[in-house]
Design a protein around this motif. Structure first.
Motif, PDB file in Angstrom:
ATOM      1  N   GLU A 154       0.824  -1.208   0.000  1.00  0.00           N
ATOM      2  CA  GLU A 154       0.000   0.000   0.000  1.00  0.00           C
ATOM      3  C   GLU A 154       0.857   1.257   0.000  1.00  0.00           C
ATOM      4  OE1 GLU A 154      -2.684  -0.274   3.254  1.00  0.00           O
ATOM      5  OE2 GLU A 154      -3.976  -1.770   2.303  1.00  0.00           O
ATOM      6  N   ALA A 198       0.756   4.154  -2.813  1.00  0.00           N
ATOM      7  CA  ALA A 198       0.516   5.551  -2.460  1.00  0.00           C
ATOM      8  C   ALA A 198       1.617   6.455  -2.995  1.00  0.00           C
ATOM      9  CB  ALA A 198       0.396   5.689  -0.950  1.00  0.00           C
ATOM     10  N   LEU A 199       2.858   5.996  -2.885  1.00  0.00           N
ATOM     11  CA  LEU A 199       3.965   6.796  -3.394  1.00  0.00           C
ATOM     12  C   LEU A 199       3.888   6.972  -4.897  1.00  0.00           C
ATOM     13  CD1 LEU A 199       6.920   5.406  -1.250  1.00  0.00           C
ATOM     14  CD2 LEU A 199       5.748   7.599  -0.997  1.00  0.00           C
ATOM     15  N   SER A 221       1.083   6.914  -6.744  1.00  0.00           N
ATOM     16  CA  SER A 221      -0.068   7.742  -7.123  1.00  0.00           C
ATOM     17  C   SER A 221       0.065   9.183  -6.642  1.00  0.00           C
ATOM     18  CB  SER A 221      -1.362   7.137  -6.573  1.00  0.00           C
ATOM     19  OG  SER A 221      -1.339   7.104  -5.157  1.00  0.00           O
ATOM     20  N   GLU A 222       0.820   9.402  -5.581  1.00  0.00           N
ATOM     21  CA  GLU A 222       0.957  10.731  -5.020  1.00  0.00           C
ATOM     22  C   GLU A 222       2.362  11.293  -5.252  1.00  0.00           C
ATOM     23  OE1 GLU A 222      -0.049  10.429  -0.945  1.00  0.00           O
ATOM     24  OE2 GLU A 222      -2.011   9.524  -1.305  1.00  0.00           O
ATOM     25  N   ALA A 223       2.995  10.870  -6.299  1.00  0.00           N
ATOM     26  CA  ALA A 223       4.365  11.294  -6.562  1.00  0.00           C
ATOM     27  C   ALA A 223       4.419  12.798  -6.824  1.00  0.00           C
ATOM     28  CB  ALA A 223       4.922  10.534  -7.761  1.00  0.00           C
ATOM     29  N   VAL A 224       5.439  13.452  -6.333  1.00  0.00           N
ATOM     30  CA  VAL A 224       5.646  14.890  -6.505  1.00  0.00           C
ATOM     31  C   VAL A 224       6.903  15.102  -7.342  1.00  0.00           C
ATOM     32  CG1 VAL A 224       6.082  17.076  -5.343  1.00  0.00           C
ATOM     33  CG2 VAL A 224       4.542  15.415  -4.306  1.00  0.00           C
ATOM     34  N   ASP A 225       6.745  15.887  -8.395  1.00  0.00           N
ATOM     35  CA  ASP A 225       7.893  16.208  -9.234  1.00  0.00           C
ATOM     36  C   ASP A 225       8.681  17.331  -8.554  1.00  0.00           C
ATOM     37  OD1 ASP A 225       9.753  16.763 -11.137  1.00  0.00           O
ATOM     38  OD2 ASP A 225       8.327  16.974 -12.794  1.00  0.00           O
TER      39      ASP A 225
END
Length: 369
Positions: free
Chosen positions: A99, A103-104, A106-110
């Motif tokens: 999980e 989550a990482l 789907s919620e990745a930040v550039d």
């Protein structure tokens, strides 16, 4: 109270049988393996290891066994519970890792994208409007001139033909600097910059002078003791009132669009002839004049709004700056930046311009160049 049943023959309680216990463990392990989320695993844990689970109920039945049979049953129950707890912990770790990875993803930040590390600011509308008005004259080939805010009394008054007994030179209007008798003031207009320009340069001369000025005024919706002006000066051969009118009409249309302007006779010591510049009311366009049923608050039903003063430079001012008034003539004008900003944006309270609220600047950031 009855004692232990020492004479009771060893018996096998059905829930404590090895086969039943193995089946219960197998069923629990299958449920743990089938859980695809930590939520489902929690439900399986409560069903197979909770207080009402088959293993927990079997553990309670140990007390019903004779002493000789309790040890063996307790060992079997202990092994079963340990096996379930071990399997449960392993499955919990697998699901949490899965999980977290999802989550990482789907919620990745550039982290290479630019981010706003501070609230958005804005150039103050007064500063922006001064630059905008100066740009109008720079585009016509004029020069932007600046001068000190602490000014000599001679440059602020005498060189501009403002006599010693003029009311503007009183302490009720002018802020004098210590020590007494220093003949220095906080400039009451930007006109001293015009005198400095004439002293430093040879004509022809075309300068525009934006800046901060000081008056001993009250602090209210229409007056502040520190405000801003922009003044212009043109000195050349053959300068007339017509050149002044054309210049100011160009400035007015640059600031307000297709607007009508008029000159109204007035008196200023440093210009002769002198005039007030009026703009046709932006709200009623003169329709409220003589109509008591439809008054206009902007122009007070006069149809015109005063913008600033202007006129042909008084020959005495030219001579004070060392310019031959028989050869050269000029025109000068000046208006308030705050007043122009109020006209352009329907602002009603000058105090909003000095309170430092960034929301005011953001709302009028279109004034910035």
């Amino acid at each position: 109270m009855s004692g232990p049943n020492d004479n009771y023959d060893p018996k096998q309680v059905a829930a404590l049988s090895a086969d039943a216990l193995d089946a219960t463990v197998a069923q629990a392990l299958a449920a743990f393996a089938a859980a695809s989320t930590t939520g489902e695993l929690k439900a399986a844990r409560l069903a197979h290891t909770g207080e009402k689970s088959p293993v927990a109920l079997a553990n309670r039945e140990i007390g019903a066994l004779p002493p000789a049979a309790r040890k063996d049953a307790g060992q079997r129950i202990g092994r079963a519970r340990g096996q379930l707890n071990q399997a449960l912990a392993a499955r919990q770790a697998e699901l949490e890792a899965s999980e977290l990875e999802a989550a990482l993803a789907s919620e990745a930040v550039d982290v290479t994208l630019p981010v706003a590390l501070a609230p958005e600011g804005a150039i103050h509308p007064i500063t922006g409007l001064m630059d905008l008005m100066a740009d109008v004259f720079v585009a016509m080939g004029w020069e932007v001139a600046e001068g000190p805010e602490a000014e000599a009394e001679w440059l602020n008054f005498d060189a501009l033909n403002i006599g010693a007994d003029h009311p503007a030179r009183g302490e009720s209007d002018t802020i004098f600097l210590a020590p007494a008798g220093s003949h220095r003031v906080l400039r009451t207009h930007t006109s001293p910059v015009q005198i400095r320009s004439m002293l430093d340069r040879e004509p022809p001369l075309y300068v525009v002078c934006p800046g901060k000025v000081y008056r001993a005024d009250e602090f209210d919706a229409t007056h502040v003791p520190v405000f801003h002006q922009i003044e212009g000066l043109a000195v050349d051969k053959g300068i007339t009132m017509a050149h002044l009118k054309g210049t100011l009409e160009h400035l007015a249309r640059s600031m307000f669009g297709d607007v009508t302007m008029r000159f109204r006779p007035n008196y200023f010591p440093f210009t002769e002839p002198s005039a007030e510049m009026d703009l046709e009311c932006f709200v009623c366009h003169g329709a409220s004049v003589g109509d008591p049923d439809n008054p206009c608050r902007t122009c007070r039903s006069e149809g015109w709004i005063e913008w600033g003063g202007c006129g042909v430079v008084n020959p005495r001012v030219l001579r004070a700056a060392g310019i031959d008034a028989d050869v050269y003539s000029g025109f000068a004008f000046g208006m308030g930046i705050e007043r122009t900003l109020m006209f352009r944006n329907n602002a009603t309270d000058m105090r909003d311009m000095v309170e430092g609220d960034v929301r005011f600047s953001r709302a009028l950031k279109g004034e910035a160049r």
